[in-house]
Scaffold this active site. Structure first.
Site: not given
Ligand code: NI
Length: 432
Positions: A242-243, A293, A334, A384
Site C-alpha cells: 500500500d501507499d 488505495h 486504514y 507498504h
Molecule cells: Ni495506507
C-alpha cells in the site's frame, strides 16, 4: 499308507521350494530397491544451504547443496566461492548488482551432476554451469564418462545445433569441446547448454533430447531433487503493498519479485501515481496487479458520498490515462470499512489476514520473520512499498517463500485459483 506319506513329503518339499523361490525373488526386488534408495540417500543427505549478503552495491542470494561427502562439498564450495568473489569484484562498477544462484541435482550411476542456475546482472556471458562429480573418485569429471558413444553423441549435437541455429551461430557452437558443455537432466530429457561462445548473443543456446538417445537407460538412476520438490502441493499467497508508488523502494520490490518469477498487488494512491508513471507502466508490463488505495488516503468511513466518489474516480481516471486500463480492486485506507463504504464501492474491498506492521517496526528481519512464521495457503499479506526496510524484507522472504513451495500471485489470480468470484462491495481478507 507309506506311499501317501511319501507323496505328502514330496508335495511339502516342492511347496517349500516354491515358497523359497518366491521369497527369493521378492527379496531380490526389495534388495534392489533398498540398494537404490541407499545409494541415493548416501549421497543425498542433502542440506540446502543459503548465502545471503546485502551491501550498498549488491545483493547476493545463493542456494547450494551440502552432501555427506566432504570432498564433493569442497568441489561445490570452491565453485560457489570463486563465482561469488568474481561477482563482488564486478559489482564495484555496477550499482544495484544482483546475484542469484539456485541448483538442481541429478545422480547417474556413480556420477552426481550439480546444475547451477545463475542470474547475475554483472555477467551476461554465463547463465548456468554444471559440475559433474565422480562420487567414487571424489573428483570433477567429464560428460564423456556416462555417454554410450562419444562419436554418436557429437553427431546428435551437430545435427540438433545445425537444425536449430543459423549457420554463423552453429559454427561457433560446434567449435566448443565436449568438456565445455553444461548439461542438465529434467523429465527424461537431456539439456546441453553452450556457454562461453566467442560471439555475443543475448541468449544462451540450448538443445535437448531424450536421455535414451545417449545413455543406457537400464544403467541409470536419476534422482532429481528439483523434481521431488515439485511434487509438493503448491501453495498460493498474495503479497500486497500500500501507499506507493515510490520510485526507489517500489522498483526495488519489483526487481526482487521479477527475479523470483513472482507477482504482487500494489494498492496505489492517486496523488502519487501522477509523479510515478514509469513505475506504474513497469508494473503493468511485468504483470503485477494495481488496485486503488484512494486519491489522498482518506478514511472512507468519514467521507460523504461526493468525497468518496471523487477519491475513487480521480484515481481511476489517472490510472486509465497512464495504462488505458481500469482499476478493479480497492483497498480502503486504514482498512476502514462500514456499510456506507460497502454499499457505495464499485470494487471488491481487499483487506488482509497477515499484517506485517512494517510501517511500525521499520525492521526488515522482523517483517520477513513475521510473514515466514505465519503464512499459509490462500493468505493476503499487508506491507507498504514506501520503506527501504520493507524492500529489504521482500528480498529475504520471497526466495524463502518460493523455497517452501509458495507461489506468489496477484490478488485477482489468487481468487481465481481458489474459485472465488470477486464481487463489488464485498470484503475479502484471505482466500482459504
Ligand atoms: Ni495506507
Amino acid at each position: 499308507m507309506n506311499k501317501t506319506k511319501d507323496n505328502e513329503k514330496l508335495f511339502k518339499f516342492f511347496s517349500y521350494l516354491l515358497l523359497c523361490l518366491l521369497l527369493l525373488s521378492l527379496f531380490k526386488i526389495v534388495y534392489e530397491t533398498s540398494d537404490y534408495t541407499k545409494k541415493v540417500t548416501n549421497e543425498s543427505i542433502i542440506i540446502k544451504k543459503q548465502i545471503y549478503e546485502n551491501d550498498k552495491n549488491y545483493n547476493i542470494n545463493i542456494f547450494y547443496p551440502k552432501v555427506k561427502n566432504v570432498k564433493v562439498n569442497n568441489i561445490i564450495n570452491e565453485y560457489i566461492t570463486n563465482y561469488k568473489n568474481d561477482f563482488i569484484k564486478r559489482s564495484k562498477n555496477n550499482k544495484n548488482a544482483f546475484l542469484k544462484i539456485d541448483y538442481s541435482l541429478t545422480f547417474i550411476k556413480d556420477y552426481l551432476i550439480v546444475y547451477f542456475n545463475i542470474k547475475d546482472n554483472t555477467n551476461q556471458k554465463r547463465i548456468n554451469k554444471s559440475i559433474i562429480i565422480d562420487t567414487n573418485e571424489n573428483k570433477e569429471t567429464s560428460i564423456k564418462n556416462f555417454i554410450k558413444n562419444e562419436k554418436e553423441f557429437e553427431l546428435i549435437i551437430k545435427d540438433k545445433v545445425t537444425k536449430k541455429y543459423a549457420n554463423d551461430i552453429s559454427k561457433e557452437i560446434l567449435k566448443l569441446n565436449i568438456n565445455d558443455y553444461d548439461i542438465n537432466i529434467k523429465d527424461n530429457y537431456f539439456y546441453v547448454t553452450f556457454n562461453d561462445l566467442e560471439i555475443n548473443l543475448n541468449y544462451v543456446p540450448t538443445i535437448n533430447f531424450k536421455i535414451r538417445d545417449i545413455i543406457e537407460l537400464d544403467d541409470i538412476a536419476v534422482f532429481n531433487e528439483v523434481e521431488n520438490n515439485d511434487i509438493k502441493q503448491k501453495k498460493y499467497i498474495a503479497l500486497t503493498f500500500d501507499d506507493g508508488p515510490n520510485k526507489k523502494t517500489t522498483n526495488a520490490i519489483i526487481d526482487t519479485l521479477s527475479l523470483n518469477d513472482s507477482k504482487a498487488t500494489f494498492f496505489v494512491l492517486g496523488n502519487r501515481i501522477k509523479y510515478n508513471k514509469e513505475v506504474i507502466l513497469r508494473q503493468k508490463a511485468i504483470g503485477n496487479e494495481i488496485g486503488s488505495h484512494t486519491y489522498s488516503h482518506k478514511n472512507l468511513t468519514k467521507a460523504n458520498l461526493n468525497e468518496y466518489n471523487e477519491e475513487l474516480n480521480s484515481t481511476n481516471i489517472l490510472f486509465n490515462e497512464i495504462t488505458s486500463d481500469y482499476i478493479k480492486l480497492l483497498r480502503p485506507p486504514y482498512g476502514a470499512v462500514n456499510s456506507f463504504v460497502k454499499e457505495n464501492s464499485p470494487y471488491p474491498l481487499i483487506l488482509w489476514d497477515i499484517d506485517t506492521l512494517d510501517w511500525m517496526s521499520l525492521n526488515a528481519k522482523k517483517v520477513s520473520d513475521h510473514v515466514l512464521k505465519n503464512v499459509k495457503d490462500g493468505d493476503i499479506v499487508l506491507m507498504h512499498d514506501i520503506y527501504e526496510s520493507t524492500a529489504e524484507a521482500v528480498k529475504i522472504m520471497v526466495p524463502e517463500l518460493k523455497e517452501r513451495g509458495f507461489e506468489l500471485v496477484t490478488v485477482s489470480q489468487l481468487a481465481e485459483i481458489k474459485n472465488i468470484k470477486l464481487e463489488k462491495g464485498k470484503v475479502y481478507r484471505k482466500f482459504n
